[in-house]
Write a protein that holds these residues in place. Structure first.
Motif, PDB file in Angstrom:
ATOM      1  N   LEU A   6       0.835  -1.191   0.000  1.00 32.06           N
ATOM      2  CA  LEU A   6       0.000   0.000   0.000  1.00 32.06           C
ATOM      3  C   LEU A   6       0.871   1.242   0.000  1.00 32.06           C
ATOM      4  N   SER A   7       0.364   2.302  -0.627  1.00 36.96           N
ATOM      5  CA  SER A   7       1.083   3.566  -0.693  1.00 36.96           C
ATOM      6  C   SER A   7       0.251   4.681  -0.080  1.00 36.96           C
ATOM      7  N   CYS A   8       0.945   5.607   0.542  1.00 33.35           N
ATOM      8  CA  CYS A   8       0.312   6.769   1.162  1.00 33.35           C
ATOM      9  C   CYS A   8       1.033   8.005   0.628  1.00 33.35           C
ATOM     10  N   ALA A   9       0.288   8.872  -0.041  1.00 33.81           N
ATOM     11  CA  ALA A   9       0.880  10.049  -0.679  1.00 33.81           C
ATOM     12  C   ALA A   9       0.259  11.322  -0.141  1.00 33.81           C
ATOM     13  N   ALA A  10       1.070  12.368  -0.104  1.00 31.90           N
ATOM     14  CA  ALA A  10       0.590  13.688   0.286  1.00 31.90           C
ATOM     15  C   ALA A  10       0.893  14.668  -0.835  1.00 31.90           C
ATOM     16  N   THR A  11       0.040  15.634  -0.982  1.00 35.96           N
ATOM     17  CA  THR A  11       0.297  16.672  -1.971  1.00 35.96           C
ATOM     18  C   THR A  11       0.446  18.001  -1.253  1.00 35.96           C
ATOM     19  N   GLY A  12       1.465  18.738  -1.694  1.00 33.81           N
ATOM     20  CA  GLY A  12       1.614  20.092  -1.202  1.00 33.81           C
ATOM     21  C   GLY A  12       2.311  20.253   0.120  1.00 33.81           C
ATOM     22  N   ARG A  13       2.672  19.144   0.756  1.00 36.26           N
ATOM     23  CA  ARG A  13       3.348  19.258   2.046  1.00 36.26           C
ATOM     24  C   ARG A  13       4.228  18.031   2.251  1.00 36.26           C
ATOM     25  N   THR A  14       5.412  18.263   2.789  1.00 35.72           N
ATOM     26  CA  THR A  14       6.302  17.136   3.034  1.00 35.72           C
ATOM     27  C   THR A  14       5.826  16.306   4.226  1.00 35.72           C
ATOM     28  N   LEU A  15       6.029  15.012   4.103  1.00 36.19           N
ATOM     29  CA  LEU A  15       5.677  14.100   5.189  1.00 36.19           C
ATOM     30  C   LEU A  15       6.827  13.899   6.161  1.00 36.19           C
ATOM     31  N   ASP A  16       7.967  14.521   5.887  1.00 28.88           N
ATOM     32  CA  ASP A  16       9.196  14.241   6.635  1.00 28.88           C
ATOM     33  C   ASP A  16       9.030  14.387   8.143  1.00 28.88           C
ATOM     34  N   TYR A  17       8.225  15.338   8.576  1.00 31.22           N
ATOM     35  CA  TYR A  17       8.177  15.657  10.005  1.00 31.22           C
ATOM     36  C   TYR A  17       6.976  15.028  10.715  1.00 31.22           C
ATOM     37  N   TYR A  18       6.247  14.200   9.990  1.00 31.99           N
ATOM     38  CA  TYR A  18       5.054  13.588  10.554  1.00 31.99           C
ATOM     39  C   TYR A  18       5.301  12.122  10.894  1.00 31.99           C
ATOM     40  N   ALA A  19       4.647  11.686  11.958  1.00 30.21           N
ATOM     41  CA  ALA A  19       4.541  10.256  12.210  1.00 30.21           C
ATOM     42  C   ALA A  19       3.340   9.770  11.410  1.00 30.21           C
ATOM     43  N   ILE A  20       3.565   8.843  10.504  1.00 25.75           N
ATOM     44  CA  ILE A  20       2.506   8.369   9.617  1.00 25.75           C
ATOM     45  C   ILE A  20       2.050   6.995  10.069  1.00 25.75           C
ATOM     46  N   GLY A  21       0.765   6.897  10.293  1.00 27.77           N
ATOM     47  CA  GLY A  21       0.191   5.635  10.735  1.00 27.77           C
ATOM     48  C   GLY A  21      -0.687   5.017   9.670  1.00 27.77           C
ATOM     49  N   TRP A  22      -0.724   3.708   9.665  1.00 26.52           N
ATOM     50  CA  TRP A  22      -1.693   2.951   8.870  1.00 26.52           C
ATOM     51  C   TRP A  22      -2.744   2.399   9.837  1.00 26.52           C
ATOM     52  N   PHE A  23      -3.982   2.564   9.435  1.00 28.72           N
ATOM     53  CA  PHE A  23      -5.111   2.098  10.217  1.00 28.72           C
ATOM     54  C   PHE A  23      -6.017   1.290   9.300  1.00 28.72           C
ATOM     55  N   ARG A  24      -6.844   0.452   9.867  1.00 31.73           N
ATOM     56  CA  ARG A  24      -7.764  -0.326   9.039  1.00 31.73           C
ATOM     57  C   ARG A  24      -9.094  -0.468   9.740  1.00 31.73           C
ATOM     58  N   GLN A  25     -10.118  -0.626   8.924  1.00 34.58           N
ATOM     59  CA  GLN A  25     -11.455  -0.822   9.469  1.00 34.58           C
ATOM     60  C   GLN A  25     -12.169  -1.897   8.677  1.00 34.58           C
ATOM     61  N   ALA A  26     -12.525  -2.968   9.363  1.00 31.02           N
ATOM     62  CA  ALA A  26     -13.277  -4.058   8.762  1.00 31.02           C
ATOM     63  C   ALA A  26     -14.769  -3.800   8.983  1.00 31.02           C
ATOM     64  N   PRO A  27     -15.621  -4.380   8.142  1.00 29.77           N
ATOM     65  CA  PRO A  27     -17.061  -4.171   8.305  1.00 29.77           C
ATOM     66  C   PRO A  27     -17.538  -4.547   9.708  1.00 29.77           C
ATOM     67  N   GLY A  28     -18.267  -3.627  10.320  1.00 28.32           N
ATOM     68  CA  GLY A  28     -18.812  -3.894  11.640  1.00 28.32           C
ATOM     69  C   GLY A  28     -17.836  -3.767  12.786  1.00 28.32           C
ATOM     70  N   LYS A  29     -16.621  -3.333  12.485  1.00 34.32           N
ATOM     71  CA  LYS A  29     -15.606  -3.206  13.537  1.00 34.32           C
ATOM     72  C   LYS A  29     -15.109  -1.772  13.606  1.00 34.32           C
ATOM     73  N   GLU A  30     -14.497  -1.449  14.723  1.00 31.05           N
ATOM     74  CA  GLU A  30     -13.908  -0.115  14.874  1.00 31.05           C
ATOM     75  C   GLU A  30     -12.577  -0.046  14.123  1.00 31.05           C
ATOM     76  N   ARG A  31     -12.205   1.168  13.786  1.00 31.14           N
ATOM     77  CA  ARG A  31     -10.912   1.375  13.147  1.00 31.14           C
ATOM     78  C   ARG A  31      -9.803   1.001  14.128  1.00 31.14           C
ATOM     79  N   GLU A  32      -8.780   0.306  13.638  1.00 26.44           N
ATOM     80  CA  GLU A  32      -7.684  -0.103  14.503  1.00 26.44           C
ATOM     81  C   GLU A  32      -6.350   0.293  13.877  1.00 26.44           C
TER      82      GLU A  32
END
Length: 125
Positions: A20-46
């Motif tokens: 999977l890829s995560c892209a940003a436009t217009g701002r560098t991601l260098d200074y951010y902590a980037i998280g991946w989260f997921r949500q299955a049907p009927g469940k909370e995002r984790e």
């Protein structure tokens, strides 16, 4: 507020791999902590993974040893390499510039209201 876009989801058989890829436009991601989260049907995002600004990584226990997150500063991208996929990994996956991790858990580090549409990962034979 930085907004991100996810891509790379697909239908894959159990035991398969996806990146999977995560892209940003217009701002560098260098200074951010980037998280991946997921949500299955009927469940909370984790939380799945988190990579901080100095590239320290954290993973949820459910994906540790199978998933790897990385950052490409030149391309301003963050990736989630997913190996040995299981049916229980089926979910919509999102990235966000707000994460913290430790103790086998990944959580959102502050109230983030700019979630993208995510990318669907389906693991099925």
């Amino acid at each position: 507020q930085v907004q991100l876009e996810e891509s790379g989801g697909d239908l894959v058989q159990p035991g398969g791999s996806l990146r999977l890829s995560c892209a940003a436009t217009g701002r560098t991601l260098d200074y951010y902590a980037i998280g991946w989260f997921r949500q299955a049907p009927g469940k909370e995002r984790e939380g799945v993974s988190c990579i901080n600004s100095i590239n320290t990584t954290y993973y949820a226990d459910s994906v540790k040893g199978r998933f790897t997150t990385s950052r490409d500063r030149a391309k301003n991208m963050v990736y989630l390499q997913m190996n040995s996929l299981k049916p229980e990994d089926t979910a919509v996956y999102y990235c966000a510039p707000a994460c913290t991790g430790g103790g086998g858990r990944v959580t959102i580090s502050y109230e983030y209201d700019y979630w993208g549409q995510g990318t669907q990962v389906t693991v099925s034979s």
